[in-house]
Design an enzyme around this catalytic site. Sequence first.
Site, mmCIF file in Angstrom:
data_model
loop_
_atom_site.group_PDB
_atom_site.id
_atom_site.type_symbol
_atom_site.label_atom_id
_atom_site.label_comp_id
_atom_site.label_asym_id
_atom_site.label_seq_id
_atom_site.Cartn_x
_atom_site.Cartn_y
_atom_site.Cartn_z
ATOM 1 N N ILE A 1 0.872 -1.165 0.000
ATOM 2 C CA ILE A 1 0.000 0.000 0.000
ATOM 3 C C ILE A 1 0.912 1.218 0.000
ATOM 4 O O ILE A 1 1.858 1.309 0.787
ATOM 5 C CB ILE A 1 -0.956 -0.017 1.212
ATOM 6 N N SER A 2 0.681 2.150 -0.906
ATOM 7 C CA SER A 2 1.608 3.254 -1.141
ATOM 8 C C SER A 2 1.586 4.278 -0.012
ATOM 9 O O SER A 2 0.641 4.349 0.780
ATOM 10 C CB SER A 2 1.280 3.952 -2.461
ATOM 11 N N VAL A 3 2.634 5.089 0.040
ATOM 12 C CA VAL A 3 2.734 6.181 1.005
ATOM 13 C C VAL A 3 1.547 7.136 0.788
ATOM 14 O O VAL A 3 1.254 7.503 -0.350
ATOM 15 C CB VAL A 3 4.066 6.935 0.811
#
Length: 404
Positions: free
Chosen positions: A73-75
Amino acid sequence: MTATTDTPPEDLRDRMVDHIAEAGHLRSATVERALRTVPRHLFVPDATVPDAYANRSITIKPGEPGGRPASCISVPTVVAMMLDQLDARPGHRVLEIGAGTGYNAALLAELVGDTGQVTTVDIHPDVTEHARRALDATGYDRVHVVTGDGTLGHPDHASYDRIIVTVGPWDLPPAWLAQLALGGRLVVPLTWRGQTRSVAFIKQEDGVLRATDSRLCGFIPMIGDGQDGERKIRIAEDVDLHFDPDQPIDLAALHGVLDREAVTVWSGASVAPMESTDLIWPRFTGVEPGTCRFAAGNTAVEAGLCNPAFKYSSPALVENDSLAYLTLRGLEPNATERRFELGATGHGPLGTDLAERLCAVIRTWDHDRTAQPVITAYTAGIPNADLVDGQVIDKRFVRLVIST
């Protein structure tokens, strides 16, 4: 497991969004509303609630031992930045390449509303299973989750008003261009000349993609046809160059280049600590065909072999048996802040000339630090006479032109 915390998830979510806004990555009220609505912690049940709302990525599928994750899950700041670039609106049909946890698809569902449609595709069946469960559990069962090769898009629901890519491709597959509607927008973290930037392309009436907005980012490399294009060579112990196949960079010609006399040229441009220099690199790619990435480890720097501005990721120029890379030096602190002057260090017969050319681009950037090059993508095979002016970067599926 989801650890207990004294702070409710809703409060942590609001703090996360407040941080994104303070960092300058939140320009849209609709994106802000979506971020404050979707419960991010429910998409990463193995993370603690505080970690779910921290400004960091979270791995959900490990990769090879010692390598990058296969899915994460991206920043949050990057998520907000790309959604801002995408500008998804109610009623839009959206394709997402890279399902991840399903969190980004839930945000997209909020943005397009009940009249829109979201399809998310991932090559890993366990990733799509996780995304499907999380989306169903949080009330976003209307999102279509597809297991398949993202380079093929998903023609069943085309054409799309918006396509967003949340893995890192080196090339733009033909399916994405074909499935994007005229006037539609493709937001993709594209890699060229050693750097990765989230590029917001708009499809023109002639089918060409054109972008005037790109922003620095980093993503897990994409798996699929034509996506393994970047090259890497080791030019000295603990020093690598990253470049593209269309660049005539020869390892044999560069053998021992860092052992040759170093010449450093200073640009006169300076930055404060943490001040961004990221738009220098795409400017280099619009002017210099030999632009690549210079990556040095601690061993090389501590041994005095080189002194790049950013150890693992500094822009460089290569020509024949010579190179120059971005460097910096601390200036005497004034009454208010410490600053660092940007320059370039060259090696080899053309080292001084390359360093001077790097500094010329730095000075141009310093004159207008917000100016962005125009990035145009044509299908492969288009003759040079039909391209706009600029530096041409030939990939397998597209010809990129970077115009400053």
